[in-house]
Structure formats: structure tokens, C-alpha cells
Design a protein around this motif. Sequence first.
Motif, mmCIF file in Angstrom:
data_model
loop_
_atom_site.group_PDB
_atom_site.id
_atom_site.type_symbol
_atom_site.label_atom_id
_atom_site.label_comp_id
_atom_site.label_asym_id
_atom_site.label_seq_id
_atom_site.Cartn_x
_atom_site.Cartn_y
_atom_site.Cartn_z
ATOM 1 N N GLY A 142 0.296 -5.029 -10.078
ATOM 2 C CA GLY A 142 -1.047 -4.822 -9.564
ATOM 3 C C GLY A 142 -1.026 -4.515 -8.080
ATOM 4 O O GLY A 142 -1.917 -4.929 -7.341
ATOM 5 N N GLY A 143 0.003 -3.792 -7.652
ATOM 6 C CA GLY A 143 0.232 -3.582 -6.226
ATOM 7 C C GLY A 143 -0.444 -2.352 -5.666
ATOM 8 O O GLY A 143 -1.001 -1.526 -6.394
ATOM 9 N N ARG A 144 -0.362 -2.242 -4.347
ATOM 10 C CA ARG A 144 -0.851 -1.071 -3.619
ATOM 11 C C ARG A 144 0.316 -0.377 -2.931
ATOM 12 O O ARG A 144 0.411 -0.339 -1.710
ATOM 13 N N PRO A 145 1.228 0.213 -3.708
ATOM 14 C CA PRO A 145 2.376 0.884 -3.100
ATOM 15 C C PRO A 145 1.987 2.051 -2.216
ATOM 16 O O PRO A 145 2.733 2.433 -1.306
ATOM 17 N N ASP A 146 0.808 2.608 -2.461
ATOM 18 C CA ASP A 146 0.345 3.728 -1.641
ATOM 19 C C ASP A 146 0.243 3.353 -0.174
ATOM 20 O O ASP A 146 0.385 4.214 0.717
ATOM 21 N N LEU A 147 0.020 2.057 0.123
ATOM 22 C CA LEU A 147 -0.137 1.631 1.513
ATOM 23 C C LEU A 147 1.179 1.643 2.279
ATOM 24 O O LEU A 147 1.192 1.466 3.492
ATOM 25 N N ALA A 148 2.297 1.862 1.579
ATOM 26 C CA ALA A 148 3.580 2.024 2.269
ATOM 27 C C ALA A 148 3.729 3.432 2.834
ATOM 28 O O ALA A 148 4.654 3.699 3.612
ATOM 29 N N GLY A 149 2.866 4.331 2.429
ATOM 30 C CA GLY A 149 2.785 5.661 3.020
ATOM 31 C C GLY A 149 4.103 6.421 3.032
ATOM 32 O O GLY A 149 4.813 6.511 2.037
ATOM 33 N N GLY A 150 4.437 6.949 4.207
ATOM 34 C CA GLY A 150 5.625 7.783 4.359
ATOM 35 C C GLY A 150 6.935 7.067 4.172
ATOM 36 O O GLY A 150 7.987 7.717 4.118
ATOM 37 N N HIS A 151 6.910 5.743 4.047
ATOM 38 C CA HIS A 151 8.147 4.996 3.833
ATOM 39 C C HIS A 151 8.620 5.056 2.385
ATOM 40 O O HIS A 151 9.772 4.719 2.093
ATOM 41 N N LEU A 161 6.676 -0.344 -11.293
ATOM 42 C CA LEU A 161 5.269 -0.486 -10.932
ATOM 43 C C LEU A 161 4.502 -0.913 -12.185
ATOM 44 O O LEU A 161 4.384 -0.148 -13.137
ATOM 45 N N ILE A 162 3.997 -2.151 -12.186
ATOM 46 C CA ILE A 162 3.244 -2.683 -13.320
ATOM 47 C C ILE A 162 1.764 -2.663 -12.967
ATOM 48 O O ILE A 162 1.356 -3.218 -11.936
ATOM 49 N N VAL A 163 0.955 -2.033 -13.811
ATOM 50 C CA VAL A 163 -0.467 -1.867 -13.520
ATOM 51 C C VAL A 163 -1.279 -2.184 -14.770
ATOM 52 O O VAL A 163 -0.869 -1.858 -15.892
ATOM 53 N N GLY A 164 -2.430 -2.798 -14.582
ATOM 54 C CA GLY A 164 -3.338 -3.053 -15.686
ATOM 55 C C GLY A 164 -3.948 -1.772 -16.210
ATOM 56 O O GLY A 164 -4.313 -0.876 -15.432
ATOM 57 N N GLY A 165 -4.079 -1.686 -17.523
ATOM 58 C CA GLY A 165 -4.572 -0.459 -18.128
ATOM 59 C C GLY A 165 -6.009 -0.112 -17.783
ATOM 60 O O GLY A 165 -6.399 1.052 -17.859
ATOM 61 N N ASP A 172 -4.409 4.951 -10.504
ATOM 62 C CA ASP A 172 -4.335 6.268 -9.863
ATOM 63 C C ASP A 172 -3.519 6.197 -8.577
ATOM 64 O O ASP A 172 -2.692 7.092 -8.304
ATOM 65 N N LEU A 173 -3.719 5.142 -7.789
ATOM 66 C CA LEU A 173 -2.985 5.000 -6.534
ATOM 67 C C LEU A 173 -1.489 4.781 -6.793
ATOM 68 O O LEU A 173 -0.641 5.277 -6.044
ATOM 69 N N ASN A 174 -1.166 4.067 -7.858
ATOM 70 C CA ASN A 174 0.245 3.866 -8.206
ATOM 71 C C ASN A 174 0.889 5.176 -8.634
ATOM 72 O O ASN A 174 2.050 5.443 -8.301
ATOM 73 N N ARG A 175 0.161 5.979 -9.375
ATOM 74 C CA ARG A 175 0.700 7.278 -9.789
ATOM 75 C C ARG A 175 0.945 8.177 -8.580
ATOM 76 O O ARG A 175 1.954 8.889 -8.518
ATOM 77 N N GLN A 176 0.032 8.138 -7.624
ATOM 78 C CA GLN A 176 0.222 8.925 -6.411
ATOM 79 C C GLN A 176 1.444 8.445 -5.630
ATOM 80 O O GLN A 176 2.237 9.247 -5.123
ATOM 81 N N ALA A 177 1.608 7.120 -5.545
ATOM 82 C CA ALA A 177 2.759 6.567 -4.835
ATOM 83 C C ALA A 177 4.056 6.898 -5.561
ATOM 84 O O ALA A 177 5.068 7.246 -4.930
ATOM 85 N N ALA A 178 4.054 6.806 -6.890
ATOM 86 C CA ALA A 178 5.258 7.094 -7.663
ATOM 87 C C ALA A 178 5.737 8.522 -7.439
ATOM 88 O O ALA A 178 6.940 8.794 -7.449
ATOM 89 N N ALA A 179 4.786 9.430 -7.230
ATOM 90 C CA ALA A 179 5.154 10.828 -6.998
ATOM 91 C C ALA A 179 5.923 11.006 -5.699
ATOM 92 O O ALA A 179 6.626 12.016 -5.517
#
Length: 219
Positions: A142-151, A161-165, A172-179
Amino acid sequence: MEDVQSAADGTAAEVVIPVNGAALAAHLAIPPKATGVVVFVHGSGSSRHSPRNQYVATLLRDAGLGTLLFDLLNEAEENDRGNVFDIGLLAGRLGQVLSWLRARPEARGLPVGLFGASTGAAAALWAASNGDADVAAIVSRGGRPDLAGGHLAAVRAPTLLIVGGVDHAVLDLNRQAAAQLTCEHVIEIVPGATHLFQEPGTLQQAAVLARDWLVHHVR
């Protein structure tokens, strides 16, 4: 003074971790013949006493992994909401905690994994992007990996990355970060779960996913 208990079933210690400008309360538990140790990095509104974190930590220790649960911020610091979302501050502090952990006799030589939730997941990924961090694996629940930005692109540790359905915005934010991740990574979706995995059975599903990932990689 530390409250340490050592026995045939391992070592447990209530400790205080000194970092720049603060002293952080923590609980370190290392089972016998541990294959690694997992550091919990929680987000805002949680603590080392969180029942969710305690549940996952117990599952990990039963699987032969040590655990370190600590508070990234002390009580006074948490009152400043700016600190809670200062991912650079949290990641830097986590780096100091990792250095402290590796110097502990109980953990010396053990590979280290990170388990992050909410903003703590971003701090875990940011800290792991430092090549000197030497992190074996990362789990975000249930994280916010997107907030790690350019790192994100510099992370080398295998990341789950485990996310609730039904946590649609965070998914959506996890998918963006995963990319942006170039390391081995997987998104696991727990059906029917909201952000805190409070629905019956969903926390257990997330915990098993985390355990299996960490047991496989932190060794």
C-alpha cells in the motif's frame, strides 16, 4: 539502557538508535540461524507498535528472518506534518539506521531487506537507490513509490509492490512508479483490498506475498 533477552530461540532487544538530531525507539528481533533481517519503514499514522506491522513481522520471524521495527520520527518531529512527507529526510535517516543495524553483533553479515508502507515505501526505495545501502530486496505494501521520484531508476534491489485491488488511485501511482524501475519488480494486486488491507483475509494475503518475496531474496 537496552532491554535484551537472549535465549535458545533467538535474541530480542528494545533499543534506541542514535541518528542525527534524534534518538529512535526500536525493537530488534533475530531468530536462531536467521538468513537475513528485514527493516520495517512505515508511513504516517503508523508506528513500530502497529498491529499490521507486528503481524507481518511475526510471519517473517517464523520464516527465519530477523526484524527491526522502529519509528522514523520521534513524537515531536511527527507533529510537524512537513517531516512526514519529507522523503529525503526519511530516506537519509533510514540510511543511518541501516548503518547502525549492520554494526550490531546480532545482525552483522546478514543480508538486509526493506518492508515499506505508505510514505515509508518511498523512503525505502530512495535509500536503496544509494549503491552503498546494499539492500537485498524491497517490499512495498500500500505504498507510495512514486514519491521516490527520480531515484526509482537507480534501485537495484528486487522490488515487490503490493496494492489493494480497490485502492484505485494508489494502484495507478504504483503502476507509474513501476514503469520507472529498471530492477526486477512485480506488482501484486490483492482483490477487494483497500489502502490499509482491513478487509477480511486481505492483510494475510499481503503478508504471505511479502514473506515469500523476502524469504526468496534476502539470503
